[in-house]
Design a protein around this motif. Structure first.
Motif, mmCIF file in Angstrom:
data_model
loop_
_atom_site.group_PDB
_atom_site.id
_atom_site.type_symbol
_atom_site.label_atom_id
_atom_site.label_comp_id
_atom_site.label_asym_id
_atom_site.label_seq_id
_atom_site.Cartn_x
_atom_site.Cartn_y
_atom_site.Cartn_z
ATOM 1 N N VAL A 1 44.061 28.163 35.955
ATOM 2 C CA VAL A 1 44.064 29.010 34.775
ATOM 3 C C VAL A 1 45.494 29.035 34.271
ATOM 4 O O VAL A 1 46.408 29.368 35.020
ATOM 5 C CB VAL A 1 43.582 30.444 35.081
ATOM 6 C CG1 VAL A 1 43.730 31.333 33.859
ATOM 7 C CG2 VAL A 1 42.143 30.446 35.571
ATOM 8 N N ALA A 2 45.693 28.643 33.023
ATOM 9 C CA ALA A 2 47.022 28.641 32.417
ATOM 10 C C ALA A 2 47.194 29.898 31.581
ATOM 11 O O ALA A 2 46.346 30.205 30.747
ATOM 12 C CB ALA A 2 47.219 27.406 31.554
ATOM 13 N N VAL A 3 48.281 30.612 31.828
ATOM 14 C CA VAL A 3 48.614 31.789 31.031
ATOM 15 C C VAL A 3 49.575 31.334 29.943
ATOM 16 O O VAL A 3 50.617 30.758 30.232
ATOM 17 C CB VAL A 3 49.249 32.895 31.895
ATOM 18 C CG1 VAL A 3 49.656 34.081 31.035
ATOM 19 C CG2 VAL A 3 48.288 33.338 32.994
ATOM 20 N N VAL A 4 49.224 31.597 28.697
ATOM 21 C CA VAL A 4 50.017 31.157 27.556
ATOM 22 C C VAL A 4 50.497 32.379 26.784
ATOM 23 O O VAL A 4 49.704 33.265 26.470
ATOM 24 C CB VAL A 4 49.178 30.245 26.625
ATOM 25 C CG1 VAL A 4 49.977 29.824 25.412
ATOM 26 C CG2 VAL A 4 48.661 29.044 27.394
ATOM 27 N N ARG B 1 42.515 39.963 33.634
ATOM 28 C CA ARG B 1 41.649 40.629 34.633
ATOM 29 C C ARG B 1 40.180 40.330 34.357
ATOM 30 O O ARG B 1 39.418 40.027 35.276
ATOM 31 C CB ARG B 1 41.887 42.136 34.619
ATOM 32 C CG ARG B 1 43.207 42.558 35.184
ATOM 33 C CD ARG B 1 43.385 44.061 34.997
ATOM 34 N NE ARG B 1 44.725 44.474 35.273
ATOM 35 C CZ ARG B 1 45.053 45.283 36.270
ATOM 36 N NH1 ARG B 1 44.137 45.751 37.081
ATOM 37 N NH2 ARG B 1 46.303 45.626 36.454
ATOM 38 N N ASP B 2 39.794 40.421 33.095
ATOM 39 C CA ASP B 2 38.402 40.138 32.737
ATOM 40 C C ASP B 2 38.031 38.688 33.026
ATOM 41 O O ASP B 2 36.929 38.399 33.495
ATOM 42 C CB ASP B 2 38.153 40.439 31.258
ATOM 43 C CG ASP B 2 38.233 41.925 30.937
ATOM 44 O OD1 ASP B 2 38.167 42.752 31.869
ATOM 45 O OD2 ASP B 2 38.380 42.250 29.738
ATOM 46 N N LEU B 3 38.954 37.773 32.729
ATOM 47 C CA LEU B 3 38.703 36.357 32.990
ATOM 48 C C LEU B 3 38.439 36.110 34.476
ATOM 49 O O LEU B 3 37.519 35.377 34.828
ATOM 50 C CB LEU B 3 39.883 35.509 32.522
ATOM 51 C CG LEU B 3 39.803 34.019 32.844
ATOM 52 C CD1 LEU B 3 38.643 33.375 32.106
ATOM 53 C CD2 LEU B 3 41.109 33.336 32.507
ATOM 54 N N THR C 1 35.010 36.603 35.789
ATOM 55 C CA THR C 1 33.981 35.636 35.381
ATOM 56 C C THR C 1 34.066 34.317 36.141
ATOM 57 O O THR C 1 33.152 33.503 36.044
ATOM 58 C CB THR C 1 34.072 35.325 33.873
ATOM 59 O OG1 THR C 1 35.294 34.638 33.606
ATOM 60 C CG2 THR C 1 33.984 36.590 33.039
ATOM 61 N N LEU C 2 35.157 34.092 36.877
ATOM 62 C CA LEU C 2 35.312 32.831 37.602
ATOM 63 C C LEU C 2 34.463 32.829 38.864
ATOM 64 O O LEU C 2 34.361 33.847 39.556
ATOM 65 C CB LEU C 2 36.779 32.605 37.967
ATOM 66 C CG LEU C 2 37.731 32.408 36.795
ATOM 67 C CD1 LEU C 2 39.163 32.269 37.294
ATOM 68 C CD2 LEU C 2 37.335 31.191 35.977
ATOM 69 N N ALA D 1 40.372 25.930 34.215
ATOM 70 C CA ALA D 1 39.804 26.500 35.441
ATOM 71 C C ALA D 1 39.682 25.370 36.457
ATOM 72 O O ALA D 1 39.039 24.378 36.188
ATOM 73 C CB ALA D 1 38.443 27.123 35.187
ATOM 74 N N LEU D 2 40.328 25.523 37.572
ATOM 75 C CA LEU D 2 40.264 24.536 38.645
ATOM 76 C C LEU D 2 39.882 25.268 39.901
ATOM 77 O O LEU D 2 40.602 26.125 40.380
ATOM 78 C CB LEU D 2 41.612 23.848 38.842
ATOM 79 C CG LEU D 2 41.768 23.035 40.113
ATOM 80 C CD1 LEU D 2 40.878 21.796 40.041
ATOM 81 C CD2 LEU D 2 43.191 22.631 40.307
ATOM 82 N N LEU D 3 38.729 24.975 40.414
ATOM 83 C CA LEU D 3 38.280 25.576 41.652
ATOM 84 C C LEU D 3 37.917 24.442 42.586
ATOM 85 O O LEU D 3 37.098 23.605 42.260
ATOM 86 C CB LEU D 3 37.077 26.479 41.422
ATOM 87 C CG LEU D 3 37.340 27.659 40.493
ATOM 88 C CD1 LEU D 3 36.043 28.374 40.175
ATOM 89 C CD2 LEU D 3 38.322 28.623 41.115
ATOM 90 N N ALA D 4 38.545 24.412 43.730
ATOM 91 C CA ALA D 4 38.280 23.321 44.672
ATOM 92 C C ALA D 4 38.041 23.902 46.055
ATOM 93 O O ALA D 4 38.616 24.917 46.418
ATOM 94 C CB ALA D 4 39.456 22.350 44.703
ATOM 95 N N ASP D 5 37.213 23.234 46.804
ATOM 96 C CA ASP D 5 36.943 23.634 48.185
ATOM 97 C C ASP D 5 38.140 23.334 49.064
ATOM 98 O O ASP D 5 38.737 22.295 48.950
ATOM 99 C CB ASP D 5 35.743 22.827 48.728
ATOM 100 C CG ASP D 5 34.549 23.685 48.931
ATOM 101 O OD1 ASP D 5 34.721 24.831 49.369
ATOM 102 O OD2 ASP D 5 33.444 23.193 48.664
#
Length: 147
Positions: free
Chosen positions: A2-5, A17-19, A22-23, A141-145
């Motif tokens: 997640v990139a904060v811009v 926080r809301d984002l 949802t992940l 969004a990058l989610l990896a095991d």
């Protein structure tokens, strides 16, 4: 990832926080928060980072900060949060570290670990027309095991 811009402050921290709620965080997942394009962070932003970490931990996942701007890094060090968050100089090294850990894991399986199979882990851009609906904060969004 997640990139904060832009600014992470009182007006925008609720969006982060809301984002995070949802992940699809679950045990064994690892999330990289890329702060390279963050221009400003106030105490509300720091609280949002802590809330994100707590949310990830409650789900059994990990959260890493990447490319923390110097002024924010100084604040994190002064208040001791540099000991709480894994820190990387850039998103590529954070993802590379994750990919290396996945590849060296004795339980790594190309079928179960797409990040290990493809080298740098793939991302799903959180913007209209890329891989899904636009979110409150632009980013990836990058989610990896990590199992």
């Amino acid at each position: 990832m997640v990139a904060v811009v832009g600014e992470l402050d009182y007006d925008t921290s609720a969006g982060l926080r809301d984002l995070f709620t949802t992940l699809p965080l679950e045990p064994g997942r690892h999330l990289v928060l890329d702060l390279a394009c963050m221009k400003f962070c106030d105490s509300s932003g720091i609280s949002a980072l802590i809330a994100a970490r707590n949310h990830a931990q409650s789900a059994g996942a990990d959260l890493t900060l990447a490319a923390v701007p110097a002024n924010t890094l100084r604040v994190l060090r002064v208040i001791g949060l540099d000991q709480l968050f894994p820190l990387h100089p850039d998103a590529e090294s954070a993802v590379g570290d994750l990919t290396a850990r996945l590849a060296s894991s004795p339980r790594a399986c190309p079928r179960r670990h797409p990040a290990a199979r493809r080298g740098p882990a793939r991302c799903g851009r959180l913007a209209e027309g890329h891989h899904g609906p636009r979110r409150d904060l632009p980013g990836h969004a990058l989610l990896a095991d990590r199992r």
